[in-house]
Design an enzyme around this catalytic site. Structure first.
Site, mmCIF file in Angstrom:
data_model
loop_
_atom_site.group_PDB
_atom_site.id
_atom_site.type_symbol
_atom_site.label_atom_id
_atom_site.label_comp_id
_atom_site.label_asym_id
_atom_site.label_seq_id
_atom_site.Cartn_x
_atom_site.Cartn_y
_atom_site.Cartn_z
ATOM 1 N N GLY A 28 -5.007 -8.235 -4.829
ATOM 2 C CA GLY A 28 -4.307 -7.256 -4.701
ATOM 3 C C GLY A 28 -3.307 -6.913 -5.834
ATOM 4 O O GLY A 28 -3.177 -8.016 -6.517
ATOM 5 N N TYR A 29 -2.708 -5.839 -5.762
ATOM 6 C CA TYR A 29 -1.711 -5.573 -6.935
ATOM 7 C C TYR A 29 -0.485 -5.086 -6.093
ATOM 8 O O TYR A 29 -0.124 -4.370 -5.553
ATOM 9 C CB TYR A 29 -2.123 -4.258 -7.791
ATOM 10 C CG TYR A 29 -3.399 -5.221 -8.614
ATOM 11 C CD1 TYR A 29 -2.993 -5.352 -9.904
ATOM 12 C CD2 TYR A 29 -4.747 -4.980 -8.138
ATOM 13 C CE1 TYR A 29 -4.260 -5.815 -10.441
ATOM 14 C CE2 TYR A 29 -5.518 -5.199 -8.786
ATOM 15 C CZ TYR A 29 -5.551 -5.956 -10.199
ATOM 16 O OH TYR A 29 -6.368 -6.447 -10.797
ATOM 17 N N LEU A 30 0.625 -6.202 -6.807
ATOM 18 C CA LEU A 30 2.114 -5.515 -6.411
ATOM 19 C C LEU A 30 2.706 -4.561 -7.075
ATOM 20 O O LEU A 30 3.594 -3.697 -6.628
ATOM 21 C CB LEU A 30 2.887 -6.964 -6.580
ATOM 22 C CG LEU A 30 2.672 -8.106 -5.401
ATOM 23 C CD1 LEU A 30 3.424 -9.421 -5.910
ATOM 24 C CD2 LEU A 30 3.097 -7.897 -4.024
ATOM 25 N N GLU A 82 -0.195 -3.020 -3.033
ATOM 26 C CA GLU A 82 -0.342 -1.569 -2.925
ATOM 27 C C GLU A 82 -1.738 -1.625 -2.328
ATOM 28 O O GLU A 82 -2.480 -2.723 -2.170
ATOM 29 C CB GLU A 82 -0.572 -1.083 -4.220
ATOM 30 C CG GLU A 82 0.800 -1.093 -5.046
ATOM 31 C CD GLU A 82 0.701 -0.835 -6.508
ATOM 32 O OE1 GLU A 82 -0.476 -0.708 -7.013
ATOM 33 O OE2 GLU A 82 1.434 -0.861 -7.159
#
Length: 158
Positions: A28-30, A82
């Site tokens: 996932g992407y912070l 996100e």
């Protein structure tokens, strides 16, 4: 640290027969800002935190910093990411002096299979296996950070 790679679609499943190993990956992407992305990944039983910079004009090169973290930390950080966790299996396939990493996506990106090869310099020659399809280097929609926002299943397929 500079990452130099080229990216391709995959046109058949023969790569699976040539793979030396494979790993399940959840990531996932912070942060997915245009100038950088901050990724959390669990690959097998390892956790990683990765920062990637903006790609150069050709899309082949960009800054990359990666640090191994505990899987417990990675699991907690994935909860802060996100929307749009990427699920895939990565296959490593040696082809002469290079190793192709082929990602078979699942979940919202099921049906997409992408191969990447890392290079020492942008114009380095490499052998292309017969399962390698169209080159998509620099096509933003194939970046994992974009697939997390605009999944393959939402694309208009012909």
């Amino acid at each position: 640290m500079q990452e130099i790679e080229r990216k391709f679609l995959v046109n058949n499943l023969q790569f699976k027969e040539e793979a030396t190993n494979s790993f399940e990956i959840a990531q996932g992407y912070l942060n997915t800002h245009a100038e950088r992305s901050v990724r959390v990944r669990i690959k097998g039983n390892q956790g990683f935190l990765t920062v990637k910079g903006k790609s150069n004009e050709s899309g082949t090169s960009r800054f990359e910093w990666e640090k191994e973290i505990s899987t417990a930390d990675a699991t907690q950080l994935l909860q802060l990411c996100e929307k749009g966790i990427i699920q895939k299996i990565r296959y490593n396939i040696p082809v002469e002096n290079h190793t192709f990493e082929v990602d078979e996506f699942f979940g919202e990106n099921e049906g997409l299979i992408v191969a990447e090869v890392e290079l020492q310099h942008e114009d380095e020659a490499f052998s292309k296996p017969n399962w390698l399809g169209e080159e998509v280097t620099g096509h933003l929609k194939y970046y994992n950070s974009q697939l997390s926002k605009n999944s393959y299943k939402t694309w208009h397929h012909e």
